[in-house]
Design a protein around this motif. Sequence first.
Motif, PDB file in Angstrom:
ATOM      1  N   VAL A 268       0.840  -1.202   0.000  1.00  0.00           N
ATOM      2  CA  VAL A 268       0.000   0.000   0.000  1.00  0.00           C
ATOM      3  C   VAL A 268       0.873   1.250   0.000  1.00  0.00           C
ATOM      4  CG1 VAL A 268      -1.702   1.327   1.317  1.00  0.00           C
ATOM      5  CG2 VAL A 268      -1.964  -1.150   1.077  1.00  0.00           C
ATOM      6  N   GLN A 269       1.905   1.258   0.832  1.00  0.00           N
ATOM      7  CA  GLN A 269       2.773   2.442   0.895  1.00  0.00           C
ATOM      8  C   GLN A 269       3.551   2.622  -0.406  1.00  0.00           C
ATOM      9  OE1 GLN A 269       2.363   4.657   3.155  1.00  0.00           O
ATOM     10  NE2 GLN A 269       0.937   3.326   4.256  1.00  0.00           N
ATOM     11  N   LYS A 272       1.117   4.152  -2.886  1.00  0.00           N
ATOM     12  CA  LYS A 272       0.835   5.548  -2.559  1.00  0.00           C
ATOM     13  C   LYS A 272       2.009   6.460  -2.909  1.00  0.00           C
ATOM     14  CE  LYS A 272      -2.509   4.949   1.226  1.00  0.00           C
ATOM     15  NZ  LYS A 272      -2.770   5.195   2.666  1.00  0.00           N
ATOM     16  N   LEU A 280      -6.050   4.794  -5.521  1.00  0.00           N
ATOM     17  CA  LEU A 280      -5.954   3.372  -5.194  1.00  0.00           C
ATOM     18  C   LEU A 280      -7.325   2.921  -4.713  1.00  0.00           C
ATOM     19  CD1 LEU A 280      -4.640   0.648  -4.439  1.00  0.00           C
ATOM     20  CD2 LEU A 280      -3.887   1.699  -2.290  1.00  0.00           C
ATOM     21  N   ASP A 293      -2.670   2.526   6.285  1.00  0.00           N
ATOM     22  CA  ASP A 293      -2.278   1.403   5.429  1.00  0.00           C
ATOM     23  C   ASP A 293      -3.437   0.880   4.598  1.00  0.00           C
ATOM     24  OD1 ASP A 293       0.446   1.344   6.155  1.00  0.00           O
ATOM     25  OD2 ASP A 293      -0.038   0.310   8.014  1.00  0.00           O
ATOM     26  N   THR A 295      -6.449   2.592   1.602  1.00  0.00           N
ATOM     27  CA  THR A 295      -6.794   3.787   0.843  1.00  0.00           C
ATOM     28  C   THR A 295      -7.890   4.543   1.589  1.00  0.00           C
ATOM     29  OG1 THR A 295      -7.327   4.598  -1.376  1.00  0.00           O
ATOM     30  CG2 THR A 295      -8.578   2.688  -0.587  1.00  0.00           C
ATOM     31  N   THR A 296      -8.345   5.656   1.047  1.00  0.00           N
ATOM     32  CA  THR A 296      -9.391   6.430   1.694  1.00  0.00           C
ATOM     33  C   THR A 296     -10.724   5.684   1.597  1.00  0.00           C
ATOM     34  OG1 THR A 296      -9.717   7.654  -0.370  1.00  0.00           O
ATOM     35  CG2 THR A 296      -8.258   8.628   1.267  1.00  0.00           C
TER      36      THR A 296
END
Length: 340
Positions: A268-269, A272, A280, A293, A295-296
Motif C-alpha cells: 500500500v505504501q 501511494k 488506489l 495502510d 486507501t481512503t
Amino acid sequence: MRVAISLFSSLLVAATASAQPTLDIYHVDVEGGAATLIVSPGRESVLVDAGWPGNGGRDVARIRAAMQAAGISRIDHMITTHYHTDHVGGVPALKAAVPIGQFHDHGPMSPPYAQDYASNYEAYVAVVSDRHTLKPGDTLSLKGAAGGPPVVLSFVAGHGVVHTRAGAPANAACATVAPKPEDPSDNARSLGFTLAYGAFDFFDAGDLTWNVEAKLVCPANTLPKVDVYQVTHHGLDQSNHPLVLQALAPTVAVMNNGAKKGGSPTTVQALKALPSLQALFQLHRNVATGPGDNTTPELIANLDEAPDAGHMVSIHVRADGRYEVVNHRTGDKRAYASNR
C-alpha cells in the motif's frame, strides 16, 4: 438562435459520445480471490479467474451479477492465471451455471501435483473443454466496435517464463533491488498480460511473484506504462516488485484483496508513493491494519468484514482513452484520461 443551435449541437455530440460502447472491466468481490470480467465494446467477454469453490454458490452468483451488469449471458474466454484455489476453484461451478467458450491457462501440469493446487487442478481438468495454453508473446484479440480501436490482450508472463522485447532499454536500477527466496508454488507460473484499447492500457499478472516479476524489468524493462494496474497477488508483498510498479506507472490501481487477505502495508505504501498514482481502489478495507495502510474510505468497495455485500469496482473506457472508475458501494464515479 445561434447560441441555442450551438448548445443543441454540443448536447447532441455529448449524447452520441456517451452512447458509444465502452470497454468494461468488472473487479468482482470474491473475498480475497480473483475474478475479473472484461467485456469488449463488441461485447466479447473474458473472465480472468473464477474465485473460490463452494461458499453456497456465492462467487458464481457474484460473477453472474457482473455479467448482468455488463449485459452479457455467456463467457467467451475463461482465462485461469494459475491453479490455486482462490483463482481456479470456482471454474467447475461456473461452467455448470453459464455457457463458457474457450478455456485458457498456462499449460498442463504433470503428476505428482504440488499439494497447493492438486485437487483444484484435477477438478478443473475434469470439466474444461477446448483448452488452450497461453505463452508469453501470445495475443488474444477481442471484438471491438465498428470503426473503433482494436482490443488486444498481450501475454507477458506464463509458466515461469516472461516475454522479452528486442531493443528494450537497459534498466540501471536493477542492482538496487534484491531477489527474494525462490517461489516453488504455482503463483510463480501465473499468466500476466497487458490489455490495450486505443490509448488505454491495463495490466493483470494474477499472483505472479517477486523474482519472476523482476524478469519483466531486468536487465531490460519490457513493460509499458499503463492506466490501470490490477494490484498483483491481492496486494501481498511477496509480489509487487518496486521496479515493476515504477515501470507501469499507473494512474489508477485496483486491489482485489479481502478483509484479512492481501493489502500488505508495504505494498500500500509503495503504491501511494508512486508519483503517477491518482487513486488506489480496494475491494475491501484491510481490517487488520490502520487507516494509513488502507486507501481512503470512499475508494473502498466493502468497508466491513461482515456482513459483506460483495460490492464491485468497475472501469468503463471510451474509445478516446477517457475512462470512469465506479465504486459500486457508493455509486461514486471518478473520471480519468489516458496517460499516453
